[in-house]
Design a protein around this motif. Sequence first.
Motif, mmCIF file in Angstrom:
data_model
loop_
_atom_site.group_PDB
_atom_site.id
_atom_site.type_symbol
_atom_site.label_atom_id
_atom_site.label_comp_id
_atom_site.label_asym_id
_atom_site.label_seq_id
_atom_site.Cartn_x
_atom_site.Cartn_y
_atom_site.Cartn_z
ATOM 1 N N GLY A 56 0.807 -1.220 0.000
ATOM 2 C CA GLY A 56 0.000 0.000 0.000
ATOM 3 C C GLY A 56 0.838 1.267 0.000
ATOM 4 N N TYR A 57 2.194 1.147 0.106
ATOM 5 C CA TYR A 57 3.071 2.316 0.091
ATOM 6 C C TYR A 57 3.446 2.663 -1.343
ATOM 7 N N ARG A 100 3.855 -4.939 8.053
ATOM 8 C CA ARG A 100 2.653 -4.099 8.212
ATOM 9 C C ARG A 100 2.424 -3.278 6.938
ATOM 10 N N ARG A 101 1.169 -3.262 6.467
ATOM 11 C CA ARG A 101 0.821 -2.470 5.287
ATOM 12 C C ARG A 101 0.673 -0.992 5.683
ATOM 13 N N ALA A 102 0.503 -0.161 4.688
ATOM 14 C CA ALA A 102 0.356 1.276 4.937
ATOM 15 C C ALA A 102 -0.889 1.588 5.759
ATOM 16 N N ASN A 103 -1.942 0.754 5.641
ATOM 17 C CA ASN A 103 -3.174 0.993 6.397
ATOM 18 C C ASN A 103 -3.128 0.427 7.814
ATOM 19 N N GLY A 104 -1.966 -0.092 8.215
ATOM 20 C CA GLY A 104 -1.812 -0.611 9.572
ATOM 21 C C GLY A 104 -2.072 -2.097 9.705
ATOM 22 N N GLU A 105 -2.584 -2.733 8.667
ATOM 23 C CA GLU A 105 -2.892 -4.161 8.711
ATOM 24 C C GLU A 105 -1.599 -4.979 8.623
#
Length: 577
Positions: A56-57, A100-105
């Motif tokens: 997601g970054y 960890r993805r950009a959305n925190g997941e």
Amino acid sequence: MVSTQKVATENNERNLPEQQLKLFAKVFENALEGITITDAAGNIVAVNQSFTNITGYQESEVLGKNPRVLKSERHSPEFYKKMWRSLLENGNWMGEIWNRRANGETYPENLSISSICDEKGEVTNYVAVFHDITEMKLNEDLITYQAYHDALTGLPNRFLALDRLTMNLNNAKRKQTQVAVFYMDLDNFKHINDSFGHPVGDVLLQQVADRLLKLVREEDTVARLGGDEFQIIGAHISSEDEVVDLANRLLQGISKPFLIETQKLSVTFSIVGAIYPQDGLDVDTLIKNADAALYQAKHEGKNKFSLFTSELSEKATLHLRREAELRQALAQKEFVVSYQPKVSLETGAVVGVEALVQWQKTDGTFVSSEDFLPLAEKTGVITGIGDFVTHEVCAALQVLGDIGCKDIRVSVKLTPSQFEQTNLVENILSVLAANAVPASQLELGLTETAMMANLKDTTAKLNLLVDAGVSIAIDSFGVGNSSIYYLKTLPIDTLNIDRSFIQNLTADPDCHQIVETIILMAHSLGKNVVAPGVETKEQADLLKAFGCDLTAGYFHSPPLMVDELVNVLQTNRASIC
């Protein structure tokens, strides 16, 4: 001319590195795996599109930063120390990691890191290639869940129930409390399946499961052991009255009608309870006593609750004695196999036979399969009986081969527990090979219930058998609905129409219509049809008019011993062999 070629060659050589760079760039950008390139200090200098898709970054958000921006906090500092130690000592590291993805997941990935060195051996860059394995992890969790839960109801299955019971007994021993075990069996469930079809029966079992969960306490366990048999484990029981109250609550709760589509169904339960410690000090004893009590209670009446008693203990002992007799009969080979001919309605020739097993006691009396197979199935003796029948069938096929009848196919029915054996395919094929019997001369019959218990396992086993040459038949076809769909997906050759339809063929217009429809449908799918239990000429004539392929029953012949079968086959040898 030579000068022109030389110039072209030099141009190609100069262009080659540029072409390779373009190719590498395309590979980098189009790779399905995420790729991160850092400098020697660990700062990100390049990422590909899959990196952005997975994390997601965007590239602009991570360039110049350390990959620790993806850190999930799921791993200890020691984990990362080992990673860097491997990179420094071996030049690479590979393993599973959570990031960890950009959305925190957070998500799991398979990660491979390699160091890139210059001509002097100095590290200039690190390349990390990773693949998102979230879906794989979800599948693993699903497989684990399925291993311990019933696929139809979602309740704990036999394995998880056993684990829960063991845990409850251990707690009860420490706390000096009691544990109640209920065995519950739906009365006349087979009649519901036969009358309304298996889909309705499945919905009923699901609704029963939901209602049972609402009738017990949060700390209790409701499990489905298989078929229509449920188990309830009552934890922290303080008195026998509490057990009886729970049983009555169950009986009353189940007695209310179930609504399935527009159909109201009323069902009853037979329930037996055993209590730790008075009815058993260990799991095996408690289960044995409760199970034996249920077996006896089903024969004495339905829609009632019984606690395990000394009287039931005596009857359980009788049950065990019968089981011992059955095991002894197997050891002493008191079983005999006979063969009922299958006749072609088109030619009148015997083209196959069905193997039937009977128990011949030492006093000469016979026990029909209907009277001992349920006990054999319940106690596990059926495995040994099945092996005996397979060997006997192979011996019979050798005899038939000696008289020139090598096209006769023998049908053998398998019970659900036989089909569940993990080594079933290997056992059957090894016995056939040891007796030099072609697999094409064996047909295995399975009920729809046995096939649908584990469709993935069923498909794998049936494909192995069919690839070896064994034919597959569905027994008792027509009493359910779901099997019609699987005729196109499972390697089934033959449908054996349920005997009840044949018995009422000439008297019941509905049976007449059902049988004709089954035959038309089967033929349209390229399947053969066998009608068992034919007892009259009228039945045979009607089946012939429908285009039924084969029939079996006393109208043609009773079950025959091998020498009798040989005589029958030799009489019509010209039309058979």
